[in-house]
Design an enzyme around this catalytic site. Structure first.
Site, PDB file in Angstrom:
ATOM      1  N   ARG A 149       0.766  -1.313  -0.067  1.00  0.00           N
ATOM      2  CA  ARG A 149       0.012  -0.166   0.100  1.00  0.00           C
ATOM      3  C   ARG A 149       0.933   1.234   0.034  1.00  0.00           C
ATOM      4  NH1 ARG A 149       1.829   1.578   4.129  1.00  0.00           N
ATOM      5  NH2 ARG A 149       0.810   3.640   3.673  1.00  0.00           N
TER       6      ARG A 149
ATOM      7  N   GLN B  37      -2.296   1.923  10.345  1.00  0.00           N
ATOM      8  CA  GLN B  37      -1.209   1.819   9.526  1.00  0.00           C
ATOM      9  C   GLN B  37      -0.267   2.799  10.329  1.00  0.00           C
ATOM     10  OE1 GLN B  37      -4.418   2.417   8.226  1.00  0.00           O
ATOM     11  NE2 GLN B  37      -4.422   1.720   5.975  1.00  0.00           N
TER      12      GLN B  37
ATOM     13  N   ASP C 265      -2.487  10.452  -1.907  1.00  0.00           N
ATOM     14  CA  ASP C 265      -2.684   9.425  -3.028  1.00  0.00           C
ATOM     15  C   ASP C 265      -3.053  10.023  -4.158  1.00  0.00           C
ATOM     16  OD1 ASP C 265      -2.924   6.320  -1.814  1.00  0.00           O
ATOM     17  OD2 ASP C 265      -2.958   7.777  -0.346  1.00  0.00           O
TER      18      ASP C 265
END
Length: 347
Positions: free
Chosen positions: A47, A197, A238
């Site tokens: 990721r 995360q 992102d």
């Protein structure tokens, strides 16, 4: 430790550090088919926008082994099929589509190549994408470290280091460069719910890099700012629209609002490949919605009634007006405007 590594030559395979096993175990996944790479991206074994892009570039090669000695028509058809398939793995991270587009350009510009030679050329391109990502990480670190004050407490959200890239990271590269420059920073890492995360990955990276750090829950960020422990906030992204609106892990928008309320600079570090200049604003950025079980039944334990409605967007969009500066490998964009984004990214 390499989190992304191509093993062997053109008939090799992709090895990924399985981020879902961290921090308890260090395990690697050997991906030998496009399906393996697709699954790794979907379940977040790999990721982070840059890491997804690099993995997809190598994943394309895995789908072309059976057409190494076929006609170009068959090869091109196979390439189109596997590239379309991998592009469907995650919708928000634009680096995925950027990397696939670069590989697609190689195919389009190589009409005179045999299928065998083109596979070799595609491997070279994938390796170039990986090498460029490492270089971009280093450059972002250098530019961003200049913005971090001496002795600062710096809040970060989600994970942006070597696990999210092929190099030292995006926002984490800035933290690492500031630390290595002797700025005596202290990093506060949000847990980053619902998949943690920050707790599982960023805390682990801080320890690996010997950077002083403290883990907090997402809901503590405002109070820690109020206590005067935070002098800067930095995250990754992102996808960034042409006007500077930036999509990042869910919770980033809240952190940006808190930073604004406490008069703390809010920075985003991202390579130029994360910018999507085809989108005028962040309103057009697609937001991935993930399985509600990540909220109500996370990490193997039920934490909410099964009957309750749940909503699980994986990303949010922070408007450019709340972003003090965007840090790229090409320089710092400040103030964040459409004109300045175009000048730095497309210039």
């Amino acid at each position: 430790m390499k989190t992304i590594e191509w093993i062997g030559d053109v008939d090799g395979h992709l090895r990924l550090l399985d981020q879902t096993a961290l921090p308890e175990k260090t395990e690697f996944l050997d991906c030998r088919t496009p399906e393996d790479v697709f699954g790794a991206i979907r379940r977040l074994s790999v990721r982070g926008a840059p890491a997804i892009g690099v993995s997809a570039a190598y994943g394309l090669l895995l789908g072309l082994k059976d057409v190494a000695d076929t006609s170009r028509e068959e090869f091109d058809a196979a390439f189109d099929k596997v590239s379309t398939y991998l592009a469907e793995s995650r919708p928000t991270a634009v680096n995925l589509f950027w990397a696939i587009a670069r590989m697609r350009d190689v195919v389009a510009e190589s009409n005179d190549m045999s299928s065998s030679d083109l596979r070799q050329r595609l491997l070279e391109e994938a390796r170039e994408i990986e090498a460029e990502d490492r270089e971009m990480c280093n450059a972002m670190g250098r530019f961003g470290a200049e913005l971090i004050p001496e002795g600062a407490g710096v809040l970060t959200h989600c994970n942006t280091g070597m696990l999210a890239t092929a190099g030292t990271g995006t926002a984490f590269a800035v933290l690492l460069a500031a630390h290595q420059a002797g700025k005596n920073i202290h990093v506060y890492a949000d847990e980053t719910r619902p998949l943690l995360q920050g707790a599982r990955l960023t805390a682990w990276e801080l320890l690996q890099s010997n950077i002083p750090g403290t883990l907090i829950t997402d809901s503590m960020a405002g109070w820690v700012m109020k206590e005067g422990k935070i002098q800067a906030v930095i995250t990754g992204s992102d996808r960034i629209a042409a006007n500077g609106d930036a999509a990042n892990k869910i919770g980033t928008y809240s952190v940006a609002l808190l930073a604004k309320a406490h008069n703390i600079p809010f920075y985003i570090a991202a390579p130029s490949s994360t910018f999507d200049l085809s989108l005028p604003t962040g309103e057009s950025i697609p937001i991935e919605e993930r399985d509600p079980a990540e909220i109500g039944h996370g990490f193997g334990r039920q934490t909410a009634p099964k009957e309750i409605n749940m909503y699980n967007p994986a990303f949010d969009v922070t408007p450019a007006e709340y972003i003090t500066a965007l840090i790229t490998e090409k320089g710092v964009i400040q103030p964040v405007t459409t004109e300045n984004v175009a000048k730095v990214v497309a210039g």
